[in-house]
Write a protein that holds these residues in place. Structure first.
Motif, short mmCIF file in Angstrom:
data_model
loop_
_atom_site.label_atom_id
_atom_site.label_comp_id
_atom_site.label_asym_id
_atom_site.label_seq_id
_atom_site.Cartn_x
_atom_site.Cartn_y
_atom_site.Cartn_z
N SER A 76 -2.79 -14.39 2.73
CA SER A 76 -3.95 -14.96 3.41
C SER A 76 -5.20 -14.75 2.55
O SER A 76 -5.16 -14.05 1.53
CB SER A 76 -4.16 -14.32 4.78
OG SER A 76 -4.66 -13.01 4.64
N ALA A 77 -6.31 -15.34 2.99
CA ALA A 77 -7.57 -15.22 2.25
C ALA A 77 -8.10 -13.79 2.26
O ALA A 77 -8.89 -13.42 1.40
CB ALA A 77 -8.61 -16.16 2.86
N SER A 78 -7.68 -12.99 3.22
CA SER A 78 -8.17 -11.61 3.30
C SER A 78 -7.26 -10.61 2.58
O SER A 78 -7.48 -9.40 2.66
CB SER A 78 -8.34 -11.19 4.77
OG SER A 78 -7.08 -11.18 5.43
N PHE A 79 -6.25 -11.12 1.89
CA PHE A 79 -5.31 -10.26 1.17
C PHE A 79 -5.44 -10.56 -0.32
O PHE A 79 -5.05 -11.65 -0.78
CB PHE A 79 -3.88 -10.54 1.64
CG PHE A 79 -2.85 -9.55 1.15
CD1 PHE A 79 -2.96 -8.20 1.42
CD2 PHE A 79 -1.75 -9.99 0.42
CE1 PHE A 79 -2.00 -7.30 0.99
CE2 PHE A 79 -0.79 -9.10 -0.03
CZ PHE A 79 -0.92 -7.75 0.26
N PRO A 80 -6.00 -9.65 -1.13
CA PRO A 80 -6.25 -9.91 -2.54
C PRO A 80 -4.99 -10.28 -3.31
O PRO A 80 -3.91 -9.77 -3.04
CB PRO A 80 -6.83 -8.58 -3.04
CG PRO A 80 -7.39 -7.93 -1.84
CD PRO A 80 -6.47 -8.32 -0.71
N THR A 110 -13.18 5.90 5.51
CA THR A 110 -12.46 4.85 6.22
C THR A 110 -13.22 4.46 7.47
O THR A 110 -13.83 5.30 8.14
CB THR A 110 -11.05 5.31 6.61
OG1 THR A 110 -11.15 6.47 7.45
CG2 THR A 110 -10.22 5.67 5.38
N GLY A 111 -13.17 3.16 7.78
CA GLY A 111 -13.73 2.67 9.03
C GLY A 111 -15.22 2.85 9.18
O GLY A 111 -15.71 3.07 10.29
N SER A 112 -15.98 2.73 8.08
CA SER A 112 -17.43 2.95 8.22
C SER A 112 -18.09 1.89 9.09
O SER A 112 -19.13 2.14 9.70
CB SER A 112 -18.10 2.98 6.84
OG SER A 112 -18.13 1.71 6.24
N GLY A 115 0.81 -1.21 0.00
CA GLY A 115 0.00 0.00 0.00
C GLY A 115 0.84 1.26 0.00
O GLY A 115 2.08 1.21 -0.02
N VAL A 116 0.19 2.41 0.04
CA VAL A 116 0.86 3.71 -0.02
C VAL A 116 1.90 3.86 1.08
O VAL A 116 3.07 4.19 0.83
CB VAL A 116 -0.17 4.86 0.07
CG1 VAL A 116 0.55 6.22 0.04
CG2 VAL A 116 -1.18 4.77 -1.06
N GLN A 120 -5.18 3.91 -4.36
CA GLN A 120 -6.30 3.96 -3.42
C GLN A 120 -5.90 3.37 -2.08
O GLN A 120 -5.03 2.50 -2.00
CB GLN A 120 -7.51 3.20 -3.98
CG GLN A 120 -7.32 1.69 -4.10
CD GLN A 120 -6.68 1.25 -5.41
OE1 GLN A 120 -6.10 2.05 -6.12
NE2 GLN A 120 -6.80 -0.03 -5.73
N SER A 121 -6.54 3.86 -1.02
CA SER A 121 -6.30 3.31 0.31
C SER A 121 -6.88 1.91 0.37
O SER A 121 -7.88 1.61 -0.26
CB SER A 121 -6.97 4.19 1.38
OG SER A 121 -6.38 5.47 1.39
N PHE A 122 -6.22 1.05 1.14
CA PHE A 122 -6.67 -0.34 1.21
C PHE A 122 -6.58 -0.84 2.64
O PHE A 122 -5.69 -0.45 3.40
CB PHE A 122 -5.83 -1.23 0.30
CG PHE A 122 -6.18 -2.69 0.38
CD1 PHE A 122 -7.33 -3.16 -0.23
CD2 PHE A 122 -5.39 -3.57 1.10
CE1 PHE A 122 -7.69 -4.50 -0.13
CE2 PHE A 122 -5.74 -4.91 1.20
CZ PHE A 122 -6.88 -5.38 0.59
N ALA A 123 -7.50 -1.71 3.00
CA ALA A 123 -7.45 -2.43 4.28
C ALA A 123 -7.85 -3.86 3.99
O ALA A 123 -8.50 -4.15 2.98
CB ALA A 123 -8.42 -1.81 5.29
N CYS A 124 -7.46 -4.79 4.84
CA CYS A 124 -7.72 -6.20 4.57
C CYS A 124 -9.22 -6.44 4.39
O CYS A 124 -10.05 -5.73 4.94
CB CYS A 124 -7.13 -7.08 5.67
SG CYS A 124 -8.18 -7.30 7.10
#
Length: 278
Positions: A52-56, A259-261, A27-28, A171-175
């Motif tokens: 992992s499965a949560s990391f594209p 973020t964090g909705s 990421g950035v 773009q910002s990314f989170a798992c």
């Protein structure tokens, strides 16, 4: 302090570590941190990416390509969060459980390779949201160089652009686990649904996207306010695709991306559990 002065301070801080393993997501923030650390420390800097499965897959591929291009020693570790006791139930401290397991693994790898410190890429903007992962950072003694240098996201993007990093406008990314409502079970099939849905939107040219999953089959799409109309223009294509991935209902969040909705449902007491900068 100017962004350049903070950048100089960051390099001095990294130089003082002697050697460092950077938790690298591609990421950035982590790309900027890794590039700077490698420029300063050379082969005494390594990158560690969790698979992992949560990391594209696209994120992993980009991380691999960057390290290969830059000549950075890169380690990929398998960190299956769903095997961590309690994680799949998606508690409010989910990120803490994940980060604690991951950084413990990175520490062990670092010791085997003679690396003294482990660093992660949170910045000053991360101090303002509910970030239980930072509790694991504090407990395990992980270094947060960008927060140490008091760098904000806007400054990191500016400096990344000056360094010609491909991530400066990424773009910002989170798992992908962050797309689930707290308390709803995280499963590999549902993670796959979310990954395919977000990849579709990126392929359609959307810049910043989130596809939040509610229950078993409802998708809530978040995009920048400037691109809300574009969702409607592509309504049929998006709806048909997401239904083929397993969603029954496809909705658009009129507030737009933020973020964090998912944290908006948390109590004030939970939100108060923040970790300040070093």
């Amino acid at each position: 302090m100017t962004a350049q002065e903070k950048y100089d301070d960051l390099k001095e801080y990294l130089r003082g570590l002697g050697s460092v393993a950077v938790a690298f997501s591609g990421g950035v923030d982590s790309t900027f941190l890794l590039k700077t650390a490698h420029d300063v420390l050379g082969d005494n800097c390594i990158a560690v990416t969790a698979r992992s499965a949560s990391f594209p897959k696209r994120e992993l591929d980009e991380a691999l390509d960057f390290c290969k291009k830059e000549g950075i020693r890169h380690f990929v570790v398998d960190s299956e969060e769903l095997m961590i006791p309690g994680f799949s139930h998606n508690p409010t401290n989910r990120c803490y459980l994940c980060k604690h397991e991951l950084f413990t693994e990175i520490f062990e790898l670092s010791e085997k390779n003679g690396i003294k410190a482990v660093a992660e890429g949170s910045n000053m903007d991360d101090n303002g949201d509910y970030r239980p992962g930072l509790m694991a950072v504090a407990e395990l003694g992980i270094k947060s160089p960008l927060r140490h240098a008091k760098l904000y996201k806007k400054e990191i993007r500016q400096l990344s652009k000056e360094l010609a990093l491909p991530t400066w406008n990424k773009q910002s990314f989170a798992c992908l686990s962050s797309r689930f409502v707290y308390g709803e079970e995280i499963t590999v099939p549902k993670l796959g649904m979310v990954e395919k849905a977000e990849q579709l939107l990126l392929d359609l040219g959307f810049h910043q996207v989130r596809v939040r999953i509610h229950g078993e089959n409802l998708a809530r799409i978040e995009v920048d306010e400037s691109e809300l109309k574009k969702v409607l223009l592509n309504r049929k294509k998006i709806t048909e695709a997401l239904k083929s991935y397993g969603f029954t209902y496809v909705t658009m969040d009129l507030t737009g991306y933020r973020t964090g909705s998912m944290n908006e449902t948390l109590s004030d007491e939970t939100l108060s559990e923040k970790v300040s900068a070093e």
